[in-house]
Design an enzyme around this catalytic site. Structure first.
Site, mmCIF file in Angstrom:
data_model
loop_
_atom_site.group_PDB
_atom_site.id
_atom_site.type_symbol
_atom_site.label_atom_id
_atom_site.label_comp_id
_atom_site.label_asym_id
_atom_site.label_seq_id
_atom_site.Cartn_x
_atom_site.Cartn_y
_atom_site.Cartn_z
ATOM 1 N N TYR A 56 30.924 -18.766 -14.124
ATOM 2 C CA TYR A 56 30.216 -20.040 -14.103
ATOM 3 C C TYR A 56 31.210 -21.195 -14.008
ATOM 4 O O TYR A 56 31.891 -21.539 -14.975
ATOM 5 C CB TYR A 56 29.350 -20.204 -15.348
ATOM 6 C CG TYR A 56 28.359 -19.072 -15.593
ATOM 7 C CD1 TYR A 56 27.928 -18.259 -14.553
ATOM 8 C CD2 TYR A 56 27.871 -18.830 -16.864
ATOM 9 C CE1 TYR A 56 27.029 -17.221 -14.779
ATOM 10 C CE2 TYR A 56 26.964 -17.802 -17.102
ATOM 11 C CZ TYR A 56 26.553 -16.997 -16.062
ATOM 12 O OH TYR A 56 25.668 -15.972 -16.292
ATOM 13 N N HIS A 123 30.441 -8.113 -16.039
ATOM 14 C CA HIS A 123 29.418 -8.883 -15.330
ATOM 15 C C HIS A 123 28.811 -8.093 -14.170
ATOM 16 O O HIS A 123 27.597 -8.121 -13.960
ATOM 17 C CB HIS A 123 30.034 -10.194 -14.821
ATOM 18 C CG HIS A 123 29.057 -11.286 -14.623
ATOM 19 N ND1 HIS A 123 29.423 -12.610 -14.559
ATOM 20 C CD2 HIS A 123 27.710 -11.289 -14.477
ATOM 21 C CE1 HIS A 123 28.349 -13.373 -14.380
ATOM 22 N NE2 HIS A 123 27.308 -12.588 -14.319
ATOM 23 N N PRO A 202 14.395 -15.441 -17.907
ATOM 24 C CA PRO A 202 13.235 -14.755 -18.458
ATOM 25 C C PRO A 202 11.899 -15.440 -18.186
ATOM 26 O O PRO A 202 10.851 -14.804 -18.312
ATOM 27 C CB PRO A 202 13.523 -14.740 -19.965
ATOM 28 C CG PRO A 202 14.351 -15.955 -20.192
ATOM 29 C CD PRO A 202 15.217 -16.062 -18.969
ATOM 30 N N GLY A 204 11.107 -16.586 -15.269
ATOM 31 C CA GLY A 204 10.751 -16.257 -13.901
ATOM 32 C C GLY A 204 10.541 -17.497 -13.062
ATOM 33 O O GLY A 204 10.988 -18.598 -13.391
#
Length: 297
Positions: A56, A123, A202, A204
């Site tokens: 990131y 990752h 989570p 969506g």
């Protein structure tokens, strides 16, 4: 804030975490103050399971998170990830050889400005390197006191079994939501081994759900499902995103596995909205409605 027990070790974390990726991917003058405000609010509300990664912002996000938790480190379960190299053209490759594992961890620790990483994820699995080698090198980090627990991201059931045979895996992080359920092929293995599941994204796709990324209309059943989700939100006096989170929290009972979602946000009010989803208990009929056909593979 409720607590949850992750992995064979029954490591206690907050029942919902905070994905920190969006707090900083490119350097902006306001990044640190904004991140510190949201993370401080999260800790005050009991959300202590924080997620970042080397990928990131090429480490910039880790530096932001590390600065934000300085002075409150003992309150935090700090999670980060390694194993993805981003190239100048935006493409990326995975790397998981033992030497790179050691090199990466030292860099993660330096950017976070901590002595130990609570949960350290691979990752992405490097297809050129046996997963046993990657996890074996990660286990050495545990023995050296640099890492407390090990995790994997986006692995298959077979890869999880092979890794877990080398060293206990505490959590698998993958995308899981009403609209993305491919991980459900791996969840039974997680339940069998006692490995926790940490879903990213989570909530969506909650906006413009009638159109996909190409501008084409989504299948009729997807649009109908989205309309039904809105109806359930009104029934529970909640937002569609809160219903999606509530559904995911209740996967723990359905699959007999610990589930700790990490919704990301850059705003304290959105954080409060996500926390409130923990209090929503969907009845069996509504859970059945949500177990319909909208998910991607």
């Amino acid at each position: 804030m409720r607590r949850a027990a992750l992995g064979p070790e029954q490591w206690e974390v907050s029942a919902q975490g905070l994905g920190c990726m969006r707090m900083g991917l490119a350097r902006k003058p306001t990044d640190f103050a904004d991140a510190a405000d949201v993370i401080g609010h999260a800790l005050d509300r009991g959300v202590t399971f924080l997620d970042t990664a080397q990928m990131y912002g090429d480490g910039y996000n880790e530096s932001l998170v590390g600065r934000a938790v300085r002075g409150r480190r003992d309150e935090v379960q700090l999670c980060t990830k390694f194993g993805v190299i981003v190239h100048p053209d935006g493409t990326w490759t995975a790397r998981g050889d033992a030497a790179f594992v050691r090199q990466s961890c030292d860099a993660n620790l330096e950017r976070l400005d901590v002595d130990v990483i609570d949960l350290y994820y691979l990752h992405r699995r490097d297809p050129r390197v046996p997963i046993e080698e990657s996890v074996g090198a990660m286990a050495d980090l545990v023995a050296a006191g640099k890492v407390r627990y090990l995790g994997l991201s986006e692995v298959t059931g077979d890869e999880l079994r092979a890794a877990h045979a080398v060293h206990p895996i505490t959590a698998v992080q993958s995308q899981w939501s009403l609209f993305s359920r491919g991980i459900e092929k791996v969840v039974p293995v997680c339940a069998e081994l006692g490995v926790g599941v940490v879903p990213f994204a989570p909530r969506g796709t909650m906006k413009r759900v009638a159109v996909d990324g190409t501008g084409a209309q989504l299948p009729t059943e997807r649009a109908a499902f989205s309309a039904g989700l809105g109806s359930l939100a009104r029934k529970y006096d909640a937002t569609p995103g809160q219903i999606a989170l509530a559904w995911l929290h209740q996967r723990a009972r359905v699959w007999n596995v610990t589930v700790v979602p990490i919704p990301g946000t850059t705003r304290a009010d959105h954080l409060d909205e996500n926390i409130a989803a923990l209090d929503i208990v969907l009845d069996d009929d509504d859970l059945s409605r949500l177990d319909g056909p909208p998910a991607s593979a």
